[in-house]
Design a protein around this motif. Structure first.
Motif, short mmCIF file in Angstrom:
data_model
loop_
_atom_site.label_atom_id
_atom_site.label_comp_id
_atom_site.label_asym_id
_atom_site.label_seq_id
_atom_site.Cartn_x
_atom_site.Cartn_y
_atom_site.Cartn_z
N HIS A 192 0.83 -1.22 0.00
CA HIS A 192 0.00 0.00 0.00
C HIS A 192 0.85 1.26 0.00
O HIS A 192 0.51 2.25 0.63
N GLN A 210 -8.16 -5.88 -8.09
CA GLN A 210 -8.45 -4.44 -7.97
C GLN A 210 -7.27 -3.61 -8.47
O GLN A 210 -7.43 -2.64 -9.19
N ASN A 251 -8.30 -13.90 -5.46
CA ASN A 251 -7.37 -12.83 -5.08
C ASN A 251 -7.93 -11.48 -5.53
O ASN A 251 -7.46 -10.87 -6.50
N GLN A 252 -8.91 -10.99 -4.76
CA GLN A 252 -9.62 -9.79 -5.21
C GLN A 252 -8.79 -8.53 -5.07
O GLN A 252 -8.95 -7.60 -5.86
N SER A 253 -7.87 -8.47 -4.09
CA SER A 253 -7.09 -7.24 -3.94
C SER A 253 -6.14 -7.08 -5.13
O SER A 253 -5.96 -5.97 -5.64
#
Ligand SMILES: CC(C)(COP(=O)(O)OP(=O)(O)OC[C@H]1O[C@@H](n2cnc3c(N)ncnc32)[C@H](O)[C@@H]1OP(=O)(O)O)[C@@H](O)C(=O)NCCC(=O)NCCS
Length: 203
Positions: free
Chosen positions: A129, A165, A160-162
């Motif tokens: 991040h 995104q 693995n949605q992150s």
């Protein structure tokens, strides 16, 4: 280069490093978690793959001398690893090593039809991040353009949605969702989504 408090982020092609970076070799080799069934646990994956890294297929993110993450890619049939049979034989014996080596080669060949393929992307937990993966992706696009490609393709696990995104934010679009049918009948490979990012100038 991205400036943050402290040292700037640098993205370096592995083949340009003055010496082999052991920390990143460990990180890359342990990153093939989806193949754990074939390659074994993290320690084994390191022993099998770390000596067989193709450094011209790895981009590494550094802040100072600390490696924060990498992007691994494949084109012209050359990906981030080219292990021979030897390490598999040493690790598992001739017969079991032979079977595992064959399965590994089949799993890697599955990607033969891609042009420029993003093989792996990983950032160490404390550095997440902060835009490290975004910077690695930007540099990956540059590598693809230099190699003459007009798109970058990847597979990401459906769960693995992150990561999905992040890829969507970076301009990737879903091409299809493949449960890796023929392979998943033999091995419990996870369902993956194929995504593509065009590198053509937007009209
Ligand atoms: C997926 C992964 C590579 C992302 O790495 P990252 O360096 O954290 O990614 P970035 O910082 O560039 O972007 C991630 C997020 O941080 C945000 N961000 C970027 N710069 C930021 C900054 N300066 N300050 C705060 N947030 C920031 C982005 O907006 C993005 O938001 P989102 O999580 O809501 O999508 C990392 O989580 C990882 O290694 N996961 C495990 C391996 C993996 O799943 N790899 C993908 C396999 S296909």
């Amino acid at each position: 280069m991205i400036e943050r408090a402290g040292e700037p982020l640098r993205i370096v092609l592995g083949s340009r490093l003055p010496a082999r970076d052991e920390a990143i070799a460990r990180l890359i080799a342990s990153g093939r978690g989806s193949l754990a069934l074939i390659l074994g646990d993290e320690a084994r994956r390191y022993r099998l793959l770390a000596r067989a890294v193709n450094w011209d297929r790895i981009l590494i993110a550094y802040r100072g001398s600390t490696a924060l993450g990498y992007a691994a890619f494949k084109h012209h049939r050359r990906g981030p690893f080219s292990p021979g049979f030897g390490p598999f034989r040493d690790e598992f014996g001739r017969l079991r090593g032979g079977v595992r080596y064959l399965l590994f080669v089949i799993a890697e060949c599955r990607e033969w039809y891609y042009g420029f393929y993003l093989h792996g992307l990983r950032v160490i937990k404390p550095a997440r991040h902060q835009g490290v993966a975004t910077a690695l992706l930007t540099e990956t696009f540059g590598q693809a353009r230099q190699a003459g490609y007009d798109s970058v393709e990847l597979e990401v696990q459906v769960k693995n949605q992150s990561a999905q995104q992040l890829y969507t934010r970076q301009g990737f679009v879903r091409v299809r969702t493949t449960p890796v049918n023929w392979l998943s009948r033999l091995l419990p490979f996870p369902a993956v989504m194929n995504m593509r990012r065009s590198l053509k100038p937007q009209s």
